[in-house]
Design a protein around this motif. Sequence first.
Motif, PDB file in Angstrom:
ATOM      1  N   PHE A   1      -3.837  -1.187  -2.711  1.00 48.62           N
ATOM      2  CA  PHE A   1      -2.767  -1.980  -2.093  1.00 48.62           C
ATOM      3  C   PHE A   1      -3.351  -3.174  -1.325  1.00 48.62           C
ATOM      4  O   PHE A   1      -2.882  -4.290  -1.444  1.00 48.62           O
ATOM      5  N   ASP A   2      -4.384  -2.920  -0.506  1.00 52.92           N
ATOM      6  CA  ASP A   2      -5.067  -4.030   0.157  1.00 52.92           C
ATOM      7  C   ASP A   2      -6.535  -3.636   0.393  1.00 52.92           C
ATOM      8  O   ASP A   2      -6.934  -2.507   0.105  1.00 52.92           O
ATOM      9  N   LYS A   3      -7.314  -4.585   0.896  1.00 56.78           N
ATOM     10  CA  LYS A   3      -8.747  -4.389   1.078  1.00 56.78           C
ATOM     11  C   LYS A   3      -9.045  -3.191   2.004  1.00 56.78           C
ATOM     12  O   LYS A   3      -9.932  -2.385   1.754  1.00 56.78           O
ATOM     13  N   GLN A   4      -8.259  -3.091   3.073  1.00 53.38           N
ATOM     14  CA  GLN A   4      -8.465  -2.028   4.043  1.00 53.38           C
ATOM     15  C   GLN A   4      -8.282  -0.652   3.393  1.00 53.38           C
ATOM     16  O   GLN A   4      -9.074   0.260   3.604  1.00 53.38           O
ATOM     17  N   GLU A   5      -7.259  -0.537   2.572  1.00 57.62           N
ATOM     18  CA  GLU A   5      -7.015   0.745   1.904  1.00 57.62           C
ATOM     19  C   GLU A   5      -8.077   1.018   0.847  1.00 57.62           C
ATOM     20  O   GLU A   5      -8.463   2.174   0.632  1.00 57.62           O
ATOM     21  N   ALA A   6      -8.553  -0.030   0.178  1.00 62.00           N
ATOM     22  CA  ALA A   6      -9.621   0.146  -0.814  1.00 62.00           C
ATOM     23  C   ALA A   6     -10.873   0.686  -0.122  1.00 62.00           C
ATOM     24  O   ALA A   6     -11.531   1.614  -0.615  1.00 62.00           O
ATOM     25  N   ASN A   7     -11.202   0.114   1.042  1.00 60.20           N
ATOM     26  CA  ASN A   7     -12.348   0.604   1.817  1.00 60.20           C
ATOM     27  C   ASN A   7     -12.123   2.038   2.294  1.00 60.20           C
ATOM     28  O   ASN A   7     -13.008   2.880   2.210  1.00 60.20           O
ATOM     29  N   LEU A   8     -10.920   2.294   2.796  1.00 59.81           N
ATOM     30  CA  LEU A   8     -10.574   3.624   3.315  1.00 59.81           C
ATOM     31  C   LEU A   8     -10.727   4.698   2.236  1.00 59.81           C
ATOM     32  O   LEU A   8     -11.360   5.736   2.448  1.00 59.81           O
ATOM     33  N   VAL A   9     -10.162   4.434   1.067  1.00 62.57           N
ATOM     34  CA  VAL A   9     -10.167   5.440   0.005  1.00 62.57           C
ATOM     35  C   VAL A   9     -11.585   5.650  -0.532  1.00 62.57           C
ATOM     36  O   VAL A   9     -12.017   6.788  -0.745  1.00 62.57           O
ATOM     37  N   SER A  10     -12.330   4.547  -0.715  1.00 62.45           N
ATOM     38  CA  SER A  10     -13.689   4.711  -1.246  1.00 62.45           C
ATOM     39  C   SER A  10     -14.545   5.507  -0.260  1.00 62.45           C
ATOM     40  O   SER A  10     -15.315   6.386  -0.660  1.00 62.45           O
ATOM     41  N   LYS A  11     -14.367   5.267   1.034  1.00 62.66           N
ATOM     42  CA  LYS A  11     -15.146   6.013   2.020  1.00 62.66           C
ATOM     43  C   LYS A  11     -14.692   7.469   2.117  1.00 62.66           C
ATOM     44  O   LYS A  11     -15.510   8.372   2.349  1.00 62.66           O
ATOM     45  N   ALA A  12     -13.396   7.715   1.940  1.00 58.63           N
ATOM     46  CA  ALA A  12     -12.892   9.098   1.966  1.00 58.63           C
ATOM     47  C   ALA A  12     -13.493   9.908   0.823  1.00 58.63           C
ATOM     48  O   ALA A  12     -13.878  11.072   0.990  1.00 58.63           O
ATOM     49  N   ILE A  13     -13.599   9.286  -0.346  1.00 56.58           N
ATOM     50  CA  ILE A  13     -14.148  10.001  -1.512  1.00 56.58           C
ATOM     51  C   ILE A  13     -15.632  10.284  -1.294  1.00 56.58           C
ATOM     52  O   ILE A  13     -16.098  11.417  -1.444  1.00 56.58           O
ATOM     53  N   VAL A  14     -16.373   9.246  -0.916  1.00 53.57           N
ATOM     54  CA  VAL A  14     -17.825   9.399  -0.795  1.00 53.57           C
ATOM     55  C   VAL A  14     -18.182  10.328   0.369  1.00 53.57           C
ATOM     56  O   VAL A  14     -19.258  10.914   0.396  1.00 53.57           O
ATOM     57  N   GLY A  15     -17.240  10.503   1.323  1.00 52.23           N
ATOM     58  CA  GLY A  15     -17.504  11.353   2.485  1.00 52.23           C
ATOM     59  C   GLY A  15     -17.031  12.780   2.336  1.00 52.23           C
ATOM     60  O   GLY A  15     -17.306  13.615   3.198  1.00 52.23           O
ATOM     61  N   SER A  16     -16.347  13.109   1.261  1.00 50.11           N
ATOM     62  CA  SER A  16     -15.797  14.459   1.107  1.00 50.11           C
ATOM     63  C   SER A  16     -16.894  15.479   0.816  1.00 50.11           C
ATOM     64  O   SER A  16     -17.652  15.354  -0.139  1.00 50.11           O
ATOM     65  N   ASN A  17     -16.972  16.517   1.637  1.00 48.87           N
ATOM     66  CA  ASN A  17     -17.969  17.571   1.410  1.00 48.87           C
ATOM     67  C   ASN A  17     -17.836  18.180   0.020  1.00 48.87           C
ATOM     68  O   ASN A  17     -18.824  18.566  -0.599  1.00 48.87           O
ATOM     69  N   LEU A  18     -16.601  18.290  -0.467  1.00 48.90           N
ATOM     70  CA  LEU A  18     -16.399  18.912  -1.773  1.00 48.90           C
ATOM     71  C   LEU A  18     -16.867  17.999  -2.898  1.00 48.90           C
ATOM     72  O   LEU A  18     -17.480  18.452  -3.863  1.00 48.90           O
ATOM     73  N   VAL A  19     -16.613  16.695  -2.781  1.00 48.17           N
ATOM     74  CA  VAL A  19     -17.109  15.750  -3.788  1.00 48.17           C
ATOM     75  C   VAL A  19     -18.637  15.728  -3.747  1.00 48.17           C
ATOM     76  O   VAL A  19     -19.313  15.752  -4.783  1.00 48.17           O
ATOM     77  N   LYS A  20     -19.189  15.742  -2.538  1.00 52.75           N
ATOM     78  CA  LYS A  20     -20.643  15.696  -2.366  1.00 52.75           C
ATOM     79  C   LYS A  20     -21.303  16.955  -2.960  1.00 52.75           C
ATOM     80  O   LYS A  20     -22.365  16.877  -3.590  1.00 52.75           O
TER      81      LYS A  20
END
Lengths: 396, 396
Positions: free
Chosen positions: A283-302
């Motif tokens: 939707f916007d740059k802030q949300e793109a940053n938010l979502v990418s950081k949420a994914i890379v920070g998830s213990n389960l994804v990691k």
Amino acid sequence: MKTIDFKWPLNIKSGSTHAGFKPDEQLDMCWVVSDSPASAAGVYTTNQFKAAPVQITKKTIELNHQLQAIIVNSGNANSFTGDEGIQNVYNSKQLVTNKLHLDDTLIGVASTGIIGKQLDMNTYQNGVDNLELSIDDIDAPEAIITTDTCSKKVCVELTLKDKPVTITGFSKGSGMIHPNMGTTLSFIVTDANIAGDDLQNLLSEDIVSTFNQITVDGCMSTNDMVLVMANGAAQNAKLVPDCDEYVEFAKAFKYVLETLAKKVAQDGEGANNFVEVNVNNAFDKQEANLVSKAIVGSNLVKSMIFGKEANWGRIVQAIGQTHAHVDPNHVAISLNGTEIVTNSVPISFTDDELKALFTDENIIIDVDLNVGNASGTAWGCDLTYKYVEINAAYEG
Amino acid sequence: MKTIDFKWPLNIKSGSTHAGFKPDEQLDMCWVVSDSPASAAGVYTTNQFKAAPVQITKKTIELNHQLQAIIVNSGNANSFTGDEGIQNVYNSKQLVTNKLHLDDTLIGVASTGIIGKQLDMNTYQNGVDNLELSIDDIDAPEAIITTDTCSKKVCVELTLKDKPVTITGFSKGSGMIHPNMGTTLSFIVTDANIAGDDLQNLLSEDIVSTFNQITVDGCMSTNDMVLVMANGAAQNAKLVPDCDEYVEFAKAFKYVLETLAKKVAQDGEGANNFVEVNVNNAFDKQEANLVSKAIVGSNLVKSMIFGKEANWGRIVQAIGQTHAHVDPNHVAISLNGTEIVTNSVPISFTDDELKALFTDENIIIDVDLNVGNASGTAWGCDLTYKYVEINAAYEG
């Protein structure tokens, strides 16, 4: 702009030593000093318990955006040390002032290591006594590391209207990495000629999409800080926002920040894999940053990356946990270039085909949210037994 | 109120079976059915990608706060499965309707397991065909678990004006545990006589300080849901908010929720230690809850507990990362009853004395913020090699 071997910019000298904060003759103290006062900028942790050196150095820089020397110790963070900790920062400045005959408003102080122990000022004095100044001592990046497995440094050279300009940066950080507005300890020095407030604007803007987009463990340090000094020794015409040279310098400066940020993520405590997550059509740059950081920070994804399982449901879970705009029916996910989910429906692969996507030690996850046209990237690493081992044992 | 052996309340029957979603004849399906329509309440995950059964069951309950049956499968979450997933929930309801001759607006459906795979409806039908109804089948808590190492259940009995009332609850959950407004899968049935909207208010209020205060890994499931049915078979006078019996029931109900929440935290994936964090003298209740959950959720604090290191700087770091009111000079921290930091200054202990604080497998951290008079508690577990191992291998 080109990347060159690590060296100090013009009229910058450095020294490093073993003061005694770390065992076994390891380097644990360094300084970086400009021959003359330099334009300076800083960003700092937003943790409410800012360490004493962060509090004082922030004040120093905000005074008039100038610094001439930065002194750093590793092995003790001087954090959560009350009035005595603050006094010890002033005492540190005094030791530098005595030796280098600099005004103490031109000295930045940084510390990293264990939280909650007073700095031993005899050790500190020992360090300052030992420190020398040389253009050839390039060990400062080694002197600031703690649980890091390697030092992180980068050096670029660019030419601004016939004047060669060097930008030299180094960072430490491996755990407690989840910066916000500030970052892990990083220092950048350049001989470019640029005003302090312009340097501050550049740093404050670029930090958002570089250091603030890395995470190792979701834990924000009390000592995070990035300091920049620009001493103008390259004698380029003063950089004015929006002029061609400014744009060129800004590009090189951002490259230095991004490179250091990625090196910190890559050396995440215990990490086997470096992970980059690109979110597109957000939707916007802030949300793109938010979502990418949420994914890379998830213990389960990691954990999934450590286990080499293309368990993409966990990527979806991490996206949905944010408040970003989403369209549940139009999410696409690629793993190292191979699309595995399209229009929210998984593409059929054999287990072996999915495993094969993990053969590279750099893992790239691309997510298409299909709700806008903004993009953002974040960097991190996998979660391994080793991370737990390091943090179960480390007293810092 | 007293805790009793697990049993169903009056006029509640249950059945459990192996439908085929899990391997090796493991129980993977159950239902809990009231003889007559019951008052019902629910809270649901706030993850934006709500699984199909969460979406539909939320609608069902919001219709008129009534349910008569809840059917649950484990081994497949029916999450991120698009229109086909939604249709499969309706098909599931139809199968129950056919067998039990219930109105489909009285059927709640829940699923847990792998995300992103369509529910095999032949397997589901096989399950419904096998399911029977009995007051003696108390295996439902076993049938809903996934990576859990044990089932989580609790049963209490209280007397409301001479009428014995039973409250029976069971939960699943071990990883992807970081509920928000909703929670992990939990089901509570009681024979108490209480209106649906009062039951909903009670649940919505209590969830904030029970299930919303546990975290295993900071990851919020797409399938979290707590459902409650109260069929009135105990024939107590209808519970009216604020009357003595209501207060007594509310206390027992909260006890059931808190007990289940703690059992889920205790069985956190790979956990060796159950951790309780109490934050006292916070600015307000919300901040007390926030700070306690931030501490119990910190990977660094969790690793420290696994390693039995009293590395309290990490507790400070986690507090400061929140936006709660703090006073950097007046924080006190106790570990299993022994104060280790007072007025923000560490108390001197030998390493052996600090190690000794970790001998109990339940770890209690008390934090005094000294900025107000509100308290809050959160529950979690340590971070172990086993957590990483489970999540590197598990395909869910």
